[in-house]
Design an enzyme around this catalytic site. Sequence first.
Site, PDB file in Angstrom:
ATOM      1  N   LYS A  37       0.859  -1.191   0.000  1.00 48.42           N
ATOM      2  CA  LYS A  37       0.000   0.000   0.000  1.00 48.42           C
ATOM      3  C   LYS A  37       0.893   1.237   0.000  1.00 48.42           C
ATOM      4  O   LYS A  37       1.680   1.444   0.918  1.00 48.42           O
ATOM      5  CB  LYS A  37      -0.910   0.009   1.241  1.00 48.42           C
ATOM      6  CG  LYS A  37      -1.679   1.326   1.427  1.00 48.42           C
ATOM      7  CD  LYS A  37      -2.603   1.301   2.655  1.00 48.42           C
ATOM      8  CE  LYS A  37      -3.231   2.689   2.902  1.00 48.42           C
ATOM      9  NZ  LYS A  37      -4.061   2.727   4.129  1.00 48.42           N
ATOM     10  N   ASP A  78      -2.473  10.299   3.474  1.00 51.50           N
ATOM     11  CA  ASP A  78      -3.877   9.937   3.651  1.00 51.50           C
ATOM     12  C   ASP A  78      -4.592  10.995   4.491  1.00 51.50           C
ATOM     13  O   ASP A  78      -4.508  10.980   5.717  1.00 51.50           O
ATOM     14  CB  ASP A  78      -3.972   8.551   4.323  1.00 51.50           C
ATOM     15  CG  ASP A  78      -5.412   8.087   4.482  1.00 51.50           C
ATOM     16  OD1 ASP A  78      -6.319   8.726   3.898  1.00 51.50           O
ATOM     17  OD2 ASP A  78      -5.632   7.076   5.184  1.00 51.50           O
ATOM     18  N   LYS A 104     -10.011  13.172   7.936  1.00 52.19           N
ATOM     19  CA  LYS A 104      -9.535  12.788   9.267  1.00 52.19           C
ATOM     20  C   LYS A 104      -9.457  14.009  10.165  1.00 52.19           C
ATOM     21  O   LYS A 104      -9.301  15.133   9.679  1.00 52.19           O
ATOM     22  CB  LYS A 104      -8.123  12.194   9.144  1.00 52.19           C
ATOM     23  CG  LYS A 104      -8.066  10.804   8.544  1.00 52.19           C
ATOM     24  CD  LYS A 104      -6.635  10.296   8.514  1.00 52.19           C
ATOM     25  CE  LYS A 104      -6.541   8.912   7.904  1.00 52.19           C
ATOM     26  NZ  LYS A 104      -7.214   7.873   8.697  1.00 52.19           N
ATOM     27  N   ASP A 137       1.661   6.382   5.509  1.00 49.78           N
ATOM     28  CA  ASP A 137       0.673   5.465   4.949  1.00 49.78           C
ATOM     29  C   ASP A 137       1.195   4.743   3.703  1.00 49.78           C
ATOM     30  O   ASP A 137       0.457   3.991   3.064  1.00 49.78           O
ATOM     31  CB  ASP A 137      -0.636   6.207   4.651  1.00 49.78           C
ATOM     32  CG  ASP A 137      -1.872   5.339   4.828  1.00 49.78           C
ATOM     33  OD1 ASP A 137      -1.760   4.277   5.474  1.00 49.78           O
ATOM     34  OD2 ASP A 137      -2.929   5.704   4.304  1.00 49.78           O
ATOM     35  N   ASP A 184     -12.161   7.319   3.570  1.00 55.01           N
ATOM     36  CA  ASP A 184     -10.947   7.080   4.364  1.00 55.01           C
ATOM     37  C   ASP A 184     -10.562   5.594   4.377  1.00 55.01           C
ATOM     38  O   ASP A 184      -9.479   5.229   4.833  1.00 55.01           O
ATOM     39  CB  ASP A 184     -11.167   7.596   5.798  1.00 55.01           C
ATOM     40  CG  ASP A 184      -9.859   7.779   6.547  1.00 55.01           C
ATOM     41  OD1 ASP A 184      -8.790   7.701   5.903  1.00 55.01           O
ATOM     42  OD2 ASP A 184      -9.913   8.009   7.771  1.00 55.01           O
ATOM     43  N   GLU A 210      -9.435   3.866   2.028  1.00 55.79           N
ATOM     44  CA  GLU A 210      -8.904   3.920   0.672  1.00 55.79           C
ATOM     45  C   GLU A 210      -7.868   2.836   0.394  1.00 55.79           C
ATOM     46  O   GLU A 210      -7.688   2.448  -0.753  1.00 55.79           O
ATOM     47  CB  GLU A 210      -8.306   5.309   0.401  1.00 55.79           C
ATOM     48  CG  GLU A 210      -6.854   5.518   0.862  1.00 55.79           C
ATOM     49  CD  GLU A 210      -6.647   5.385   2.363  1.00 55.79           C
ATOM     50  OE1 GLU A 210      -7.626   5.535   3.119  1.00 55.79           O
ATOM     51  OE2 GLU A 210      -5.518   5.108   2.794  1.00 55.79           O
ATOM     52  N   ARG A 225      -7.786  -0.350   1.025  1.00 56.50           N
ATOM     53  CA  ARG A 225      -8.349  -1.572   0.442  1.00 56.50           C
ATOM     54  C   ARG A 225      -8.761  -1.354  -1.009  1.00 56.50           C
ATOM     55  O   ARG A 225      -8.786  -2.296  -1.796  1.00 56.50           O
ATOM     56  CB  ARG A 225      -9.518  -2.064   1.315  1.00 56.50           C
ATOM     57  CG  ARG A 225     -10.645  -1.076   1.429  1.00 56.50           C
ATOM     58  CD  ARG A 225     -11.566  -1.375   2.617  1.00 56.50           C
ATOM     59  NE  ARG A 225     -10.998  -0.927   3.888  1.00 56.50           N
ATOM     60  CZ  ARG A 225     -11.606  -1.047   5.059  1.00 56.50           C
ATOM     61  NH1 ARG A 225     -12.804  -1.611   5.145  1.00 56.50           N
ATOM     62  NH2 ARG A 225     -11.035  -0.617   6.164  1.00 56.50           N
TER      63      ARG A 225
HETATM   64  N1  BES Z   1      -4.234   4.653   6.842  1.00 52.56           N
HETATM   65  C1  BES Z   1      -5.407   4.452   7.603  1.00 52.56           C
HETATM   66  C2  BES Z   1      -5.203   3.467   8.730  1.00 52.56           C
HETATM   67  C3  BES Z   1      -4.438   3.970   9.940  1.00 52.56           C
HETATM   68  C4  BES Z   1      -5.047   4.821  10.831  1.00 52.56           C
HETATM   69  C5  BES Z   1      -3.183   3.518  10.193  1.00 52.56           C
HETATM   70  C6  BES Z   1      -4.359   5.232  11.949  1.00 52.56           C
HETATM   71  C7  BES Z   1      -2.506   3.922  11.321  1.00 52.56           C
HETATM   72  C8  BES Z   1      -3.095   4.781  12.204  1.00 52.56           C
HETATM   73  C9  BES Z   1      -6.542   3.914   6.732  1.00 52.56           C
HETATM   74  O1  BES Z   1      -6.548   4.349   5.433  1.00 52.56           O
HETATM   75  C10 BES Z   1      -7.813   4.340   7.361  1.00 52.56           C
HETATM   76  O2  BES Z   1      -8.050   5.528   7.397  1.00 52.56           O
HETATM   77  N2  BES Z   1      -8.610   3.396   7.844  1.00 52.56           N
HETATM   78  C11 BES Z   1      -9.821   3.705   8.487  1.00 52.56           C
HETATM   79  C12 BES Z   1     -10.853   2.709   8.027  1.00 52.56           C
HETATM   80  C13 BES Z   1     -12.252   3.043   8.460  1.00 52.56           C
HETATM   81  C14 BES Z   1     -12.746   4.269   7.723  1.00 52.56           C
HETATM   82  C15 BES Z   1     -13.153   1.871   8.186  1.00 52.56           C
HETATM   83  C16 BES Z   1      -9.617   3.603   9.981  1.00 52.56           C
HETATM   84  O3  BES Z   1      -8.884   2.728  10.439  1.00 52.56           O
HETATM   85  O4  BES Z   1     -10.137   4.444  10.706  1.00 52.56           O
HETATM   86 ZN    ZN Z   2      -4.734   4.913   4.646  1.00 51.24          ZN
HETATM   87 MN    MN Z   3      -7.612   6.197   5.215  1.00 49.77          MN
END
Ligand code: BES
Ligand code: ZN
Ligand code: MN
Length: 493
Positions: free
Chosen positions: A249, A254, A261, A272, A331, A333, A335
């Site tokens: 990834k 992000d 966020k 990210d 967010d 993204e 996947r």
């Molecule tokens: N890059 C983030 C995941 C992340 C968040 C990694 C905080 C490390 C610390 C990912 O793209 C994301 O934002 N995931 C969301 C998914 C949710 C919207 C279902 C998350 O984990 O909040």
């Molecule tokens: Zn992300």
């Molecule tokens: Mn995200």
Amino acid sequence: MNFELKSLDAAGCAAAKCDALLVLVPEDFKPGADALSGWIAQARKAGDFEPKPGKTLALYRPQGVAATRVVLAGSGDGAARQVRQAVLAGMGTLRQARRLVLACAGPWAESALRAALCAVADATYAYTATKSRPEPRKLAQVVVAVADVAAARAAFDQAVALVAGVEFAKEWGNRPGNHATPALIAGAAKSLARHGGIQCEVLGPREVAKLGMGAFMAVAQGSQEPLRFIVLRYNGGARGTAPTVLVGKGISFDTGGISIKPAAEMDEMKFDMCGAASVLGVFRALAELRPAVNVVGLIASCENMPDGHAIKPGDVVTSMSGQTIEILNTDAEGRLILCDALTYAERFKPAAVIDIATLTGACVVALGGVRSGLFANDDALAAALQAAGEEALDPCWRLPLDDDYADGLKTHFADVANVAGRAAGAVTAAKFLQRFAGQQPWAHLDIAGTAWKSGAAKGATGRPVGLLLHYLLQAQPAAKAAPARKRRSAAAG
Ligand code: BES
Ligand code: ZN
Ligand code: MN
């Protein structure tokens, strides 16, 4: 930093001209007749030194030793974990050293030797890329003292390659979003191809559109930075041997997109792309080590931004697999870019596909910064990855993939939604990916908790390069028996 393997006994270590001599002392240490042994025994007797991991004793210009500084560091049971602890503690007192001799007052186990070299690198790593007055690491040379150079060679070479790979991953992980755009990440991949043995192909928006990667393109469409899809190839193994495909990834930043966020710690979303960085790191190590394995690296890289052109919650896009996806949260993204890369992986008829992603905050909640989350549709693959993680001190933990977890991904408006509820967020993300892995033996490493550290020690860790390299060297058994090919210098630059 240059590593050198030398046959040196205790007297040889004492005579070696260097800034610093770091001696690991295990609990079962038996003193010999040499001067160094004499001190260790005296210091123990006097209660000034205990060979427990973390305990050190520093000596300055001791008589009869050529080194300016000598540090004894307790290495406990002599196994990799405690050796790492010992080296980190010892190096903490040797910040000024340029030329280090690293010795063990007992036998070196292979995994301990690897752990020791990685710990030396870890303790002295310095980020410099965006400083106006860079302060690079002082340490220039590390001589590893062993009894038998030939016996230690294989572990040493692996460690030197691993250090080069981990440092490459850290370097790219740490760079801020504006210094590690998708195009610059592609440039880093291209630079690896200069090492020989590695081929690199980079696709831009036009080629990716032609492939029909609608999910990947949807994430990129809110950004001014054009996306890149990177294909790395290393063919050290027999022709026709199915490759292992690593998928990284590579979100260069992000923001969350329209599902934006919160501001606090958003800067950390420059990390990210650490999954992508770990793929680059593995290829950097492969270039150094040249093992007899076949590996393909795929990196989907783009920025996730809010914009007039950005995808909106509720938008439906068509992935390369033909499956339609309702994007309920922009967010989620990671996947979306990975699902198209997993479909692309099928053309290599891989022995295994492993994706590596900073995918979910939920994985950080579940496992913290100690173990990466592991998911797999294949028990043997899961077991091999778990074992490799233990051996490389880069551990992971398997989490479940029961089909019931996919219920929340159902929607009336597309084949699948990109998010489920809050519960088991790391698992539902993996369930989404599993749909796109199809019949390929597939594993997913969620490194959201392990790829970087927050707070005072903020920075990329280079994980899980150690786990992956270990897995690759183990999984394709010919790797070990391969005739040594011509290697580049042992310099880990
Ligand atoms: N890059 C983030 C995941 C992340 C968040 C990694 C905080 C490390 C610390 C990912 O793209 C994301 O934002 N995931 C969301 C998914 C949710 C919207 C279902 C998350 O984990 O909040
Ligand atoms: Zn992300
Ligand atoms: Mn995200």
